[in-house]
Design an enzyme around this catalytic site. Structure first.
Site, mmCIF file in Angstrom:
data_model
loop_
_atom_site.group_PDB
_atom_site.id
_atom_site.type_symbol
_atom_site.label_atom_id
_atom_site.label_comp_id
_atom_site.label_asym_id
_atom_site.label_seq_id
_atom_site.Cartn_x
_atom_site.Cartn_y
_atom_site.Cartn_z
ATOM 1 N N GLU A 1 0.969 -1.231 -0.092
ATOM 2 C CA GLU A 1 0.143 0.116 -0.086
ATOM 3 C C GLU A 1 1.074 1.070 -0.063
ATOM 4 O OE1 GLU A 1 -4.069 -1.827 2.187
ATOM 5 O OE2 GLU A 1 -2.249 -0.792 3.345
ATOM 6 N N CYS B 1 3.740 8.743 0.862
ATOM 7 C CA CYS B 1 4.158 7.859 1.831
ATOM 8 C C CYS B 1 4.255 6.375 1.234
ATOM 9 C CB CYS B 1 3.137 7.709 3.109
ATOM 10 S SG CYS B 1 3.631 6.582 4.420
ATOM 11 N N CYS C 1 6.795 -6.796 6.748
ATOM 12 C CA CYS C 1 8.086 -6.033 7.382
ATOM 13 C C CYS C 1 8.812 -7.156 8.158
ATOM 14 C CB CYS C 1 7.316 -4.995 8.357
ATOM 15 S SG CYS C 1 8.716 -3.890 8.989
ATOM 16 N N CYS D 1 7.328 -4.426 15.579
ATOM 17 C CA CYS D 1 6.813 -3.252 16.301
ATOM 18 C C CYS D 1 5.227 -3.660 16.690
ATOM 19 C CB CYS D 1 6.797 -1.962 15.709
ATOM 20 S SG CYS D 1 8.437 -1.455 14.966
ATOM 21 N N CYS E 1 1.997 -1.802 15.363
ATOM 22 C CA CYS E 1 2.062 -1.733 14.038
ATOM 23 C C CYS E 1 1.285 -2.521 13.255
ATOM 24 C CB CYS E 1 3.533 -1.411 13.194
ATOM 25 S SG CYS E 1 3.310 -1.172 11.454
ATOM 26 N N CYS F 1 -0.729 6.364 9.843
ATOM 27 C CA CYS F 1 0.512 5.991 10.427
ATOM 28 C C CYS F 1 0.220 4.299 10.964
ATOM 29 C CB CYS F 1 1.223 6.659 11.404
ATOM 30 S SG CYS F 1 2.149 7.774 10.516
HETATM 31 S S1 SF4 Z 1 6.432 0.461 12.347
HETATM 32 FE FE1 SF4 Z 1 5.539 -1.311 11.304
HETATM 33 S S2 SF4 Z 1 6.366 -1.125 9.249
HETATM 34 FE FE2 SF4 Z 1 7.720 0.208 10.456
HETATM 35 S S3 SF4 Z 1 9.424 -1.156 11.329
HETATM 36 FE FE3 SF4 Z 1 7.906 -1.342 12.551
HETATM 37 S S4 SF4 Z 1 6.589 -3.146 12.297
HETATM 38 FE FE4 SF4 Z 1 8.074 -2.402 10.548
#
Ligand code: SF4
Length: 346
Positions: free
Chosen positions: A94, A107, A114, A118, A121, A339
């Site tokens: 995306e 963005c 990923c 995190c 996220c 975000c």
């Molecule tokens: S915030 Fe999400 S996309 Fe960014 S590094 Fe952490 S897990 Fe990956």
């Protein structure tokens, strides 16, 4: 899709010129085709109208052009646009167009899924499937530039690498994409309008400094206390704050470019005076500014945005210590484009 043929856009101009010479043609033909691929954004060999039919057929039998396809567009009531982008192998990432008063920001994503984890996220729920290649990153920018002209009557002005993926875990391809975005044969954008946002991979931050990159650096910090940061960004156990700090000092020494810290304040996680004091101390190691970002809960609601009193405390204490701070409102919440919300849910 032909998986055996190479994507012609993986070739440099020199490689393309050499290819034509080997094929018994002239080197300048390589320039012509390169111009079609990059300046004119040709999606097929048929588009290359000043190249002979015979040459186009020859190119077709040797190469493919793997352009991305926008599968779905979602428009937010605030003007934000989210693109679900299909790659040549069927995977989807995306990217988001974020309009503001005087600018349009793209963005973009750098990985499918990923590599990192995190906890706040949505993208971290998708395991990393592969890195995007430079063209796939570049194409996302071109699409958003066109949308910006179409829907907001102005060209794209800024780019942030804050979509899906950790850009520094796909460093070489991100760099190649930025080269193309900033080159006169690509979009000729200034590198100063590009921000690469990392969760903080110390070794790669130092490499960027050594490579003398011209774009800006942002770090998703979210806590300057190891124990807390590890609890929300578990990879911090491998790359603790002391290593990150050393890398950032190195970055500033080499580039003299100020660092932006992206920071979300969560209820009951990092909303005390102690947390702000740790952040202030961290900010003093190298010239920096802080963006306090509004948080958008992802479905399980484990993380909740702190109340405005906590945000005000951050702003007051940072300002009292002469640290520039901005409170960033999130855009595109109604289409899951804000975000931390990118998760291919469309
Ligand atoms: S915030 Fe999400 S996309 Fe960014 S590094 Fe952490 S897990 Fe990956």
């Amino acid at each position: 899709m032909d998986i055996k043929k190479k994507d012609i856009r993986a070739l440099t101009k020199e490689q393309l010129r050499d290819f034509f010479v080997i094929e018994g043609d002239q080197a300048f033909r390589g320039n012509q085709v390169y111009e079609w691929l990059w300046s004119k954004g040709a999606h097929s060999f048929e588009d290359m109208t000043n190249v002979s039919k015979e040459t186009r057929e020859m190119l077709k039998s040797n190469f493919v052009i793997n352009h991305i396809k926008v599968d779905q567009i979602q428009k937010s009531s605030d003007g934000t646009i989210k693109n679900a982008v299909r790659l040549h192998d069927g995977l989807i990432v995306e990217s988001v167009l974020i309009p503001a008063k005087n600018r349009t920001t793209a963005c973009v994503s750098s990985q499918v899924g990923c590599s990192l984890d995190c906890r706040f996220c949505a993208t971290s729920r998708l395991k990393r499937m592969r890195n995007l290649n430079p063209d796939e990153i570049y194409d996302q920018v071109v699409v958003i530039d066109k949308e910006s002209r179409l829907y907001h009557n102005r060209p794209l002005s800024n780019i942030v690498f804050m979509g899906m993926g950790e850009p520094l875990m796909n460093y070489n391809n991100v760099l190649k994409a930025i080269d193309k975005i900033t080159s006169p044969e690509g979009l000729a954008m200034s590198p100063k309008r590009i921000v690469v946002s990392t969760s903080g991979v110390p070794k790669m931050i130092k490499k960027m400094a050594d490579d003398e990159v011209k774009f800006k650096l942002a770090v998703s910090l979210h806590s300057a206390i190891d124990e807390i940061r590890t609890s929300i960004m578990p990879f911090n156990a491998t790359f603790p704050l002391a290593d990150l700090r050393e890398a950032l000092e190195y970055w500033y020494e080499k580039t003299k470019n100020r660092i932006t810290y992206e920071y979300i304040v969560w209820d009951g996680i990092n909303d005390t005076k102690n947390d702000v004091e740790a952040l202030i101390k961290f900010c003093k190691f190298a010239p920096s500014k802080v963006n306090l970002i509004e948080y958008n809960p992802i479905d399980d609601g484990e993380f909740q945005q702190a109340n405005s009193k906590a945000i005000d405390m951050y702003v007051d204490m940072l300002e009292a210590n002469n640290i520039t701070v901005t409170v960033r409102r999130s855009r595109g919440k109604d289409i899951d484009a804000a975000c931390g919300q990118l998760a291919n849910k469309a």
